[in-house]
Design a protein around this motif. Structure first.
Motif, mmCIF file in Angstrom:
data_model
loop_
_atom_site.group_PDB
_atom_site.id
_atom_site.type_symbol
_atom_site.label_atom_id
_atom_site.label_comp_id
_atom_site.label_asym_id
_atom_site.label_seq_id
_atom_site.Cartn_x
_atom_site.Cartn_y
_atom_site.Cartn_z
ATOM 1 N N UNK A 109 15.430 -8.554 -0.559
ATOM 2 C CA UNK A 109 14.419 -7.882 -1.385
ATOM 3 C C UNK A 109 13.339 -7.264 -0.499
ATOM 4 N N UNK A 110 12.910 -7.976 0.531
ATOM 5 C CA UNK A 110 11.883 -7.456 1.434
ATOM 6 C C UNK A 110 12.296 -6.122 2.047
ATOM 7 N N UNK B 192 7.708 -0.556 2.573
ATOM 8 C CA UNK B 192 7.209 0.815 2.578
ATOM 9 C C UNK B 192 7.318 1.554 1.259
ATOM 10 N N UNK B 193 7.912 0.923 0.236
ATOM 11 C CA UNK B 193 8.105 1.603 -1.052
ATOM 12 C C UNK B 193 6.834 1.565 -1.892
ATOM 13 N N UNK C 161 1.838 -6.884 -4.132
ATOM 14 C CA UNK C 161 0.980 -5.719 -4.275
ATOM 15 C C UNK C 161 1.460 -4.675 -5.259
ATOM 16 N N UNK C 162 2.513 -4.970 -6.017
ATOM 17 C CA UNK C 162 3.013 -4.026 -7.022
ATOM 18 C C UNK C 162 2.367 -4.300 -8.376
ATOM 19 N N UNK C 163 2.077 -3.231 -9.107
ATOM 20 C CA UNK C 163 1.707 -3.350 -10.506
ATOM 21 C C UNK C 163 2.979 -3.197 -11.323
ATOM 22 N N UNK D 59 -3.216 5.909 -11.722
ATOM 23 C CA UNK D 59 -4.006 5.255 -10.702
ATOM 24 C C UNK D 59 -3.327 4.105 -9.979
ATOM 25 N N UNK D 60 -2.080 3.844 -10.287
ATOM 26 C CA UNK D 60 -1.363 2.731 -9.655
ATOM 27 C C UNK D 60 -0.829 3.174 -8.292
ATOM 28 N N UNK D 61 -1.079 2.370 -7.281
ATOM 29 C CA UNK D 61 -0.564 2.678 -5.946
ATOM 30 C C UNK D 61 0.901 2.250 -5.833
ATOM 31 N N UNK D 62 1.153 0.949 -5.794
ATOM 32 C CA UNK D 62 2.530 0.448 -5.695
ATOM 33 C C UNK D 62 2.982 0.056 -7.108
#
Length: 268
Positions: free
Chosen positions: A111-112, A117-118, A192-194, A213-216
């Motif tokens: 998974x990592x 970088x995604x 760090x994902x929403x 406004x979501x980054x990841x």
């Protein structure tokens, strides 16, 4: 170098990889057991070879040989040359695109590795139809998705039908299966994902609003029949809906993925 072998007996044991392709349950068992998958059609076979997958063998009618000769030239595998009638007898259907390849599967990435970088990924829970899985991967590759995570019960992206529908996107878009299904979304949030779940829940907001406004971003889609499980709905950071006209309450999951990916690619 590829070696060409003419075969005129449908019972020839060298054709074992290609038998009974319409028997889904049998094929899923055999392909997993033998560590292989099949690519169908000139474009898909070419993309599999160009992606570096190692061929076990090829099965082709003579008229399709020239179109793939360049990418097959360095393959260390036999090419079984058969009549179109014999190909149909062996596979159980009319191979109208003329070319099949049996290729070795690779170990699934961690998974990592898929998430490294995604900034925009898809997460699928129990999408069991191979056509839908293939279409979702094709949509994702076309619309800026950088990785796909699948729950354990999702259909196999390397099953022949999924590969065919994906038009080879399964070879270029990083994907893997989740080991920990239960806590998959909290784990993504910790990375760090929403997580934005596509659902018809009453508290869902329009998808444009949910991804703004979501980054990841991790877009989460559920099964064809019941959608997302209660566990995943509760643990998602946000719930989103694709607004539709009155009288239509949902889209096919593959169509919904295309809309959501398009919106996500243009989020501010």
């Amino acid at each position: 170098m590829v070696t060409y072998v003419e075969i005129d007996d449908p019972r020839d044991p060298r054709l074992a990889d290609y038998r009974d392709l319409r028997d889904v349950e049998l094929r899923k068992h055999l392909e997993t057991e033998r560590g292989l998958f099949l690519a169908e059609g000139e474009k898909v076979v070419r993309r599999a070879l160009e992606a570096g997958f190692e061929p076990r063998s090829f099965l082709m009618a003579e008229r399709w040989l020239a179109g793939l000769a360049d990418v097959m030239a360095t393959a260390d595998a036999p090419c079984y040359v058969v009549s179109e009638a014999l190909a149909e007898d062996v596979t159980g259907f009319h191979v109208h695109r003329g070319a099949l390849a049996s290729l070795h599967r690779r170990p699934l990435p961690a998974v990592d590795a898929v998430l490294d970088g995604a900034h925009t990924v898809l997460v699928l829970e129990d999408v069991v139809d191979h056509t839908n899985v293939g279409a979702i991967l094709r949509n994702g590759a076309a619309l800026g998705i950088e990785g796909v995570l699948l729950s354990p019960r999702c259909a196999d992206p390397l099953y022949r039908r999924a590969v065919k529908v994906a038009m080879g996107a399964v070879f270029s878009l990083p994907w893997t299966r989740l080991v920990d299904w239960y806590d998959a979304l909290p784990d993504l949030a910790a990375r760090g994902f929403t997580t934005v779940a596509l659902t018809l829940s009453d508290d869902a907001v329009p998808v444009e609003e949910a991804v703004a406004g979501v980054d990841r971003l991790a877009l989460v889609l559920g099964s064809e029949g019941h959608g997302l499980s209660d566990r995943w709905l509760r643990s998602a950071d946000r719930r989103a809906v694709i607004p539709m006209q009155a009288g239509i309450d949902s889209l096919n999951v593959a169509a919904a993925s295309a809309v959501a990916c398009y919106v996500a690619a243009r989020r501010g």
